[in-house]
Design a protein around this motif. Structure first.
Motif, PDB file in Angstrom:
ATOM      1  N   THR A   5       0.851  -1.190   0.000  1.00 52.38           N
ATOM      2  CA  THR A   5       0.000   0.000   0.000  1.00 52.38           C
ATOM      3  C   THR A   5       0.887   1.242   0.000  1.00 52.38           C
ATOM      4  O   THR A   5       1.740   1.405   0.864  1.00 52.38           O
ATOM      5  N   GLU A  13      -3.734  10.440  -1.623  1.00 50.54           N
ATOM      6  CA  GLU A  13      -4.339   9.232  -2.203  1.00 50.54           C
ATOM      7  C   GLU A  13      -3.482   8.004  -1.882  1.00 50.54           C
ATOM      8  O   GLU A  13      -2.265   8.087  -1.745  1.00 50.54           O
ATOM      9  N   ARG A  15      -2.771   3.841  -3.014  1.00 47.73           N
ATOM     10  CA  ARG A  15      -2.993   2.833  -4.064  1.00 47.73           C
ATOM     11  C   ARG A  15      -2.321   1.536  -3.637  1.00 47.73           C
ATOM     12  O   ARG A  15      -1.390   1.548  -2.837  1.00 47.73           O
ATOM     13  N   GLU A  16      -2.793   0.452  -4.162  1.00 49.14           N
ATOM     14  CA  GLU A  16      -2.248  -0.864  -3.822  1.00 49.14           C
ATOM     15  C   GLU A  16      -1.493  -1.418  -5.021  1.00 49.14           C
ATOM     16  O   GLU A  16      -2.002  -1.401  -6.143  1.00 49.14           O
TER      17      GLU A  16
END
Length: 319
Positions: A5, A13, A15-16
């Motif tokens: 992550t 923000e 994101r993975e």
């Protein structure tokens, strides 16, 4: 879990990322290491450090010898100074965290100035910003990290301080990390399987990382305790005589660590053997120049040479 992550601090923000190879190069407090294993053998030294400054003298001149590491050894603590190109010296005060002489005992300007006046009066006279620097600058912590494993399959690998943080008394922390890069690069060029390459990397590097970690702590003890000891200075003199009398045959740990690519574990072994030879030769001496060179040759060729021949491949990395 094979997922990373990532937080973008600029936008907020997250994101993975899945199925990526993660290299943990995030230092002695590595979050990657903490995620990889339940615990590591992380040892604090019991001492902290504070950086101080000796400014240049009049006209930018150095106020002390510039071609030297200056040490004020005081047993359980010390002050050191290293020259900078602008004529100043960076001083580092190493003290225990707690105790009669410690960072805990220096809580006021008066206590600090009295301590320096008693222990380091010559240095104090050259540090005009002593009080301001001491109380405004952070107190650094020193830690040794020894851990296992360094990798999880072919998906995650620890490098540098995240895998093997060391205290700074051999000046090798960054170099050890660069060596990681050299070794890993060579392995990946020959081994397309990441998991196999990572496993071999850990096998090759961990013993060397553990060796330089131990040598760094030993050098700290030597610097603070031994550099004012006449016997220690005599043995250093004998070591210098042997280095000059037996070039290539007698080698010192410091030379191998600082000026060659001989693996740290072999440098550690050389240091143990060479140190024993020096101690035996210096036992009844008054002056280094009186050392028995015939006996020295016998000891070197009977103890040190066989070790170097046994590990000849490692010593060919020299330079």
């Amino acid at each position: 879990a094979g997922a990373l992550t990532v937080l973008d601090e600029a936008t907020g923000e997250t994101r993975e990322v899945r199925d990526a190879v993660v290299f943990g190069t995030d230092g002695s407090g590595s979050a990657v290491r903490q995620a990889l294993q339940a615990q590591a053998d992380s040892q604090t030294l019991g001492h902290g450090y504070k950086e101080l400054t000796i400014p240049p003298g009049e006209g930018g001149r150095f106020q002390m010898e510039k071609h030297a590491l200056h040490i004020w050894p005081r047993g359980t603590y010390m002050l050191i100074a290293l020259p900078n190109e602008d004529g100043s010296f960076t001083c580092t005060l190493f003290l225990p965290w707690e105790g009669p002489v410690s960072f805990a005992s220096l809580q006021t300007p008066a206590a600090l100035e009295a301590f320096f006046q008693e222990q380091f009066p010559d240095a104090k006279a050259m540090i005009p910003g002593l009080v301001e620097e001491f109380f405004s600058r952070p107190t650094g912590q020193m830690v040794t990290v020894k851990c296992a494993p360094w990798h999880a399959g072919g998906g995650t690998l620890l490098l540098g301080d995240a895998a093997h943080a060391i205290v700074p008394f051999y000046g090798q922390g960054m170099n050890c990390g660069f060596e990681d890069c050299v070794v890993l690069d060579a392995l990946l060029s020959k081994q397309p399987d990441w998991a196999a390459a990572f496993s071999e990397f850990e096998r090759l590097r961990k013993t060397n990382a553990d060796a330089i970690a131990d040598m760094a702590v030993e050098n700290f003890i030597e610097m603070r305790d031994s550099t004012a000891d006449p016997r220690f200075l005599l043995e250093k003199g004998v070591e210098k005589v042997l280095l000059n009398a037996f070039p290539g045959e007698f080698v010192s740990r410091y030379t191998l660590v600082s000026f060659s690519r001989v693996p740290y574990r072999l440098a550690y072994g050389v240091g143990a053997i060479a140190g024993g030879i020096v101690s035996e030769l210096a036992k009844d001496l008054k002056r280094p120049d009186d050392v028995d060179l015939d006996l020295a040759a016998k000891l070197i060729r009977g103890r040190l040479t066989p070790f170097m021949e046994e590990h000849a491949d490692g010593f060919r990395l020299e330079g």
